[in-house]
Design a protein around this motif. Structure first.
Motif, PDB file in Angstrom:
ATOM      1  N   GLU A 258       0.830  -1.211   0.000  1.00 49.56           N
ATOM      2  CA  GLU A 258       0.000   0.000   0.000  1.00 49.56           C
ATOM      3  C   GLU A 258       0.865   1.261   0.000  1.00 49.56           C
ATOM      4  O   GLU A 258       0.537   2.248  -0.646  1.00 49.56           O
ATOM      5  CB  GLU A 258      -0.902   0.028   1.243  1.00 49.56           C
ATOM      6  CG  GLU A 258      -2.036  -0.961   1.197  1.00 49.56           C
ATOM      7  CD  GLU A 258      -3.284  -0.437   0.488  1.00 49.56           C
ATOM      8  OE1 GLU A 258      -3.498   0.788   0.460  1.00 49.56           O
ATOM      9  OE2 GLU A 258      -4.026  -1.268  -0.055  1.00 49.56           O
ATOM     10  N   THR A 291      -4.992  -5.886  -4.547  1.00 53.59           N
ATOM     11  CA  THR A 291      -6.314  -5.304  -4.805  1.00 53.59           C
ATOM     12  C   THR A 291      -6.738  -5.420  -6.265  1.00 53.59           C
ATOM     13  O   THR A 291      -7.842  -5.884  -6.571  1.00 53.59           O
ATOM     14  CB  THR A 291      -6.292  -3.817  -4.398  1.00 53.59           C
ATOM     15  OG1 THR A 291      -5.770  -3.725  -3.072  1.00 53.59           O
ATOM     16  CG2 THR A 291      -7.678  -3.230  -4.449  1.00 53.59           C
ATOM     17  N   ASP A 292      -5.855  -4.983  -7.171  1.00 54.79           N
ATOM     18  CA  ASP A 292      -6.275  -4.897  -8.561  1.00 54.79           C
ATOM     19  C   ASP A 292      -6.272  -6.234  -9.298  1.00 54.79           C
ATOM     20  O   ASP A 292      -6.654  -6.291 -10.465  1.00 54.79           O
ATOM     21  CB  ASP A 292      -5.468  -3.837  -9.299  1.00 54.79           C
ATOM     22  CG  ASP A 292      -5.956  -2.439  -8.959  1.00 54.79           C
ATOM     23  OD1 ASP A 292      -7.185  -2.253  -8.949  1.00 54.79           O
ATOM     24  OD2 ASP A 292      -5.134  -1.545  -8.704  1.00 54.79           O
ATOM     25  N   HIS A 294      -8.376  -8.166  -8.496  1.00 55.22           N
ATOM     26  CA  HIS A 294      -9.837  -8.240  -8.550  1.00 55.22           C
ATOM     27  C   HIS A 294     -10.411  -7.136  -9.433  1.00 55.22           C
ATOM     28  O   HIS A 294     -11.580  -6.820  -9.338  1.00 55.22           O
ATOM     29  CB  HIS A 294     -10.409  -8.141  -7.135  1.00 55.22           C
ATOM     30  CG  HIS A 294      -9.997  -9.277  -6.253  1.00 55.22           C
ATOM     31  ND1 HIS A 294     -10.844 -10.312  -5.933  1.00 55.22           N
ATOM     32  CD2 HIS A 294      -8.815  -9.571  -5.656  1.00 55.22           C
ATOM     33  CE1 HIS A 294     -10.208 -11.175  -5.164  1.00 55.22           C
ATOM     34  NE2 HIS A 294      -8.979 -10.746  -4.973  1.00 55.22           N
TER      35      HIS A 294
ATOM     36  N   ILE B  79     -13.221  -6.311  -1.506  1.00 58.28           N
ATOM     37  CA  ILE B  79     -12.179  -6.108  -2.516  1.00 58.28           C
ATOM     38  C   ILE B  79     -12.824  -6.100  -3.898  1.00 58.28           C
ATOM     39  O   ILE B  79     -13.868  -6.728  -4.098  1.00 58.28           O
ATOM     40  CB  ILE B  79     -11.073  -7.195  -2.377  1.00 58.28           C
ATOM     41  CG1 ILE B  79      -9.819  -6.855  -3.193  1.00 58.28           C
ATOM     42  CG2 ILE B  79     -11.580  -8.573  -2.711  1.00 58.28           C
ATOM     43  CD1 ILE B  79      -8.582  -7.696  -2.828  1.00 58.28           C
ATOM     44  N   ASP B 105      -9.066  -3.087   1.379  1.00 59.38           N
ATOM     45  CA  ASP B 105      -9.224  -3.961   0.218  1.00 59.38           C
ATOM     46  C   ASP B 105      -7.885  -4.558  -0.185  1.00 59.38           C
ATOM     47  O   ASP B 105      -7.675  -4.927  -1.327  1.00 59.38           O
ATOM     48  CB  ASP B 105      -9.872  -3.221  -0.964  1.00 59.38           C
ATOM     49  CG  ASP B 105      -9.073  -2.008  -1.410  1.00 59.38           C
ATOM     50  OD1 ASP B 105      -8.051  -1.684  -0.767  1.00 59.38           O
ATOM     51  OD2 ASP B 105      -9.464  -1.381  -2.404  1.00 59.38           O
ATOM     52  N   ASN B 106      -6.991  -4.646   0.784  1.00 61.21           N
ATOM     53  CA  ASN B 106      -5.711  -5.280   0.508  1.00 61.21           C
ATOM     54  C   ASN B 106      -5.247  -5.970   1.776  1.00 61.21           C
ATOM     55  O   ASN B 106      -5.651  -5.600   2.873  1.00 61.21           O
ATOM     56  CB  ASN B 106      -4.685  -4.231   0.054  1.00 61.21           C
ATOM     57  CG  ASN B 106      -3.581  -4.830  -0.800  1.00 61.21           C
ATOM     58  OD1 ASN B 106      -3.527  -6.032  -1.008  1.00 61.21           O
ATOM     59  ND2 ASN B 106      -2.698  -3.991  -1.280  1.00 61.21           N
ATOM     60  N   GLU B 137      -8.887 -12.550   0.928  1.00 63.04           N
ATOM     61  CA  GLU B 137      -8.448 -11.247   1.423  1.00 63.04           C
ATOM     62  C   GLU B 137      -9.472 -10.653   2.379  1.00 63.04           C
ATOM     63  O   GLU B 137      -9.141 -10.129   3.447  1.00 63.04           O
ATOM     64  CB  GLU B 137      -8.244 -10.256   0.264  1.00 63.04           C
ATOM     65  CG  GLU B 137      -7.122 -10.615  -0.686  1.00 63.04           C
ATOM     66  CD  GLU B 137      -7.593 -11.446  -1.864  1.00 63.04           C
ATOM     67  OE1 GLU B 137      -8.653 -12.116  -1.741  1.00 63.04           O
ATOM     68  OE2 GLU B 137      -6.913 -11.431  -2.905  1.00 63.04           O
ATOM     69  N   THR B 138     -10.735 -10.742   1.986  1.00 60.13           N
ATOM     70  CA  THR B 138     -11.800 -10.120   2.769  1.00 60.13           C
ATOM     71  C   THR B 138     -11.974 -10.817   4.107  1.00 60.13           C
ATOM     72  O   THR B 138     -12.067 -10.171   5.156  1.00 60.13           O
ATOM     73  CB  THR B 138     -13.111 -10.159   1.956  1.00 60.13           C
ATOM     74  OG1 THR B 138     -12.897  -9.433   0.736  1.00 60.13           O
ATOM     75  CG2 THR B 138     -14.260  -9.547   2.729  1.00 60.13           C
TER      76      THR B 138
END
Lengths: 437, 437
Positions: A258, A291-292, A294, B79, B105-106, B137-138
């Motif tokens: 991040e 993250t991305d 997804h 996410i 979301d990470n 992840e979630t």
């Protein structure tokens, strides 16, 4: 820092580079390296950026920021190269992930008003950065911030640090009010200036180890070599160039951390403004791992074969275990370290791209500390300069930005020019959903 | 909302669309529109998303969030499609620009630890979103957040709202602890679910006008029409498709409003996951105006002719005047409204791209309010569905993501599979700058 170009080879990917092609590229790297070293030795425009790790005077920066060293928040007023490096460094290195560094790099009235209303201005340091001292967005925002300080009863001259060129309105203003002032280094375009006062002031105010950052950059400078096989920066640049030649016209940069999200923005400017000319240049696509995955991975894996995916990670991370869960269906997560999960996702994504034949490169830092970040920023600048040499473009200029800048200036000054006419005569075809055209 | 496609015409740009090509496209739009309407009527998978403005039950959302309506901060644990819509809506509509909405979301341990240490958990609402209820992840992040609440002596069951499918570990957990639970709407992929509980919970907690948002979306639904010349959403989609066919393989989306920065991310997922398949699909490049004029414009104007630039702005903005300056050189800025400056920059950029023959489209909202945002989100979803029809791809699936997901799961569960072998057998060529290879 190391760079793994294995998944960019023709044995894995299409487009990909064969061993022979790499060998030919390596010969060109040797010549480009000579050119770069000559530019550095002579302190030529642009090439001088690669000398910053030893020409930047960290002590002068420390002295300039001493009067505002008590600040809780730093507001940088700058745009483009005058903001992205500073943002990247505080996000990566400040204890709070850079949340105490606010960047006003846009002239959105709604945003600027809101930011100012939320700040305790007496505890805020203002970092104004403009090389020319004339950038409309920066000076407009500075005048707004200054008035807010005056209205709050804060002596803005006690809270402001200026970084600018020798002349221009901002230099004159700094002189008039006796503000601590740092010089924009000679011969260094804004996007290559992160390792100077242009990028280091907020980090210095927030107590980051800017000396360690410069040391890391200096160590990366030591790795510049006449062979791409001996130099991570050149390996990255040569592969990016070679793949672009074979159709990878997009470079998707995906840091798995991040704190490096702003790095992807900094990289996007470096790459786009330096190499986006003469009808060429990779388009940087900014993303964030995991993250991305997804969001963008579907496209990266199954879309056009026009992308290099650059995966980036620190090898060491702090640890944070997933606690126990009552549901059996979640039992496999218990005890997983979040960082392990993140790294597993990176490796799975990398393998997933390779399996589909999509080229990708992995860039690894030992860890995300001042030294590691310094290595990374320097290496990417050197990679960019190398690509510019190989592509034969003028890496250090940005002539295509001028038309729009001048057009905006003409409008603001009320002039009627060819450019303002072009704005007025816009070719319209409006669809408004109300039966109109 | 309106869309101005004038600068995408062949009279201005290359690639560009001739009037004849637009007429041919218009015939195809009519057939695609029929298909879309049939899908909506039958509530088919994916097409059902375009019915959300009237199927979403805003009252049920209000009821579910009532227990946490006192929250100062909302933490969304989700996410991809379970996060980007919610983030987009609070950024655009919450009074504070969405700063009271934190998205986890990470799975970056450094980031998650820092965020949790800065929150006052007793005043925080947790919004957990996962359709399957199994997203690694979630669920990992949720378990970490929940433990942090327990350790802080906060009853997490009083602070948590769940949005999930009918079955799965998350539904079971919500049932066991009697948590307020909202259903993910049937037949709606995550990236098309912003206008449902998936996107609206944080906005509802933070007091945004979610009913107004749905009204705006419903108004946009009314504009869907068999002709692109009567429907802004289809005009945008048809032009994006037509230009992609002619080589604009990148779509650079540039909102001129800070509050819409996350919109560009939401759009990037919508476009990439829906259309990035079968070796095609525009690559979305995210930017922000005017900031990225100082970062990406050089490339957009002078790079390859492979880009559609989408400029986006609200027509009305709050006003904020630039105060007087003592220096003559700055006198031309005095009294300039920041919003006027921002709009001037947009128009100058647009003209600058047109002058260079680079295609661009302008999307305008009346203003950035709930209704305007609802129109925008709906129109872009409809545009995306239209492009999918024209391109003949399966808009609503994301099969290419599965390989990596399964590979990561295999690693985490300790299985040895073909996929884990592919990860282990990575083709390496490491350049480390220390004489190693």
């Amino acid at each position: 820092m190391n760079v793994d170009i294995g998944n960019a080879l023709a044995a894995v990917a299409e487009p990909g580079l064969s061993r022979d092609e790499l060998a030919t590229l390596d010969e060109r790297v040797a010549r480009a390296h000579e050119r770069i070293e000559r530019g550095r030795t002579d302190g030529e425009f642009g090439y001088a950026a690669l000398n910053l790790p030893r020409t930047t005077d960290a002590e002068a920066i420390r002295d300039a920021v001493a009067p505002v060293a008590d600040a809780e928040t730093v507001v940088t007023v700058g745009i483009g190269g005058s903001a992205l490096g500073a943002r990247t460094i505080t996000s990566a290195l400040a204890a709070d992930g850079g949340t105490s560094h606010v960047v006003l790099d846009n002239v959105d009235p709604d945003h600027v008003s809101r930011v100012l209303s939320e700040l305790s201005l007496a505890e805020t340091a203002i970092n104004v950065v403009s090389k020319s001292g004339t950038t409309a967005e920066t000076l407009s925002n500075f005048l707004v911030v200054r008035e807010a300080m005056v209205e709050a009863g804060v002596d803005w001259t006690e809270r402001t640090v200026v970084t600018t060129g020798d002349e221009g309105p901002l230099a004159a203003l700094a002189d008039e009010h006796d503000l601590p002032t740092l010089a924009v280094p000679d011969g260094v375009p804004g996007r290559f200036a992160a390792l100077s006062s242009v990028g280091l002031v907020p980090a210095a105010i927030l107590g980051c180890d800017i000396e360690g950052l410069l040391d890391g950059a200096a160590a990366a400078a030591e790795t510049l070599d006449s062979s791409l096989f001996e130099c991570p920066a050149y390996a990255y640049g040569a592969v990016a160039y070679g793949l672009e030649e074979r159709g990878a016209t997009i470079n998707a940069v995906v840091p798995y951390a991040e704190r490096l999200e702003p790095f992807a923005e900094w990289f996007a400017q470096l790459w786009a403004e330096s190499l986006g000319k003469d009808g060429r240049g990779q388009t940087p696509a900014r993303a964030l791992g995991a993250t991305d995955q997804h969001s963008q991975l579907q496209l990266y894996r199954a879309g056009r074969r026009d992308k290099l995916v650059t995966l980036l990670r620190p090898r060491e991370r702090p640890s944070l275990d997933v606690p126990a869960a009552e549901a059996d269906a979640l039992a496999h997560l218990e005890g997983t370290d979040l960082g392990e999960l993140l790294d597993t996702e990176l490796r799975a994504t990398e393998a997933s791209l390779a399996e589909a034949g999509q080229p990708n490169v992995r860039v690894e830092l030992d860890r995300l500390d001042p030294r590691g970040l310094g290595e990374l920023l320097y290496a990417m600048e050197a990679a960019c300069v190398l690509v510019g040499e190989l592509a034969g473009v003028e890496t250090f200029t940005q002539p295509a930005v001028e038309w729009g800048k001048q057009a905006a200036r003409d409008v603001l000054e009320g002039d009627e020019t060819e450019k303002t006419a072009a704005i007025e005569d816009k070719h319209e075809l409006i669809v408004d959903g109300e039966g109109g055209r």
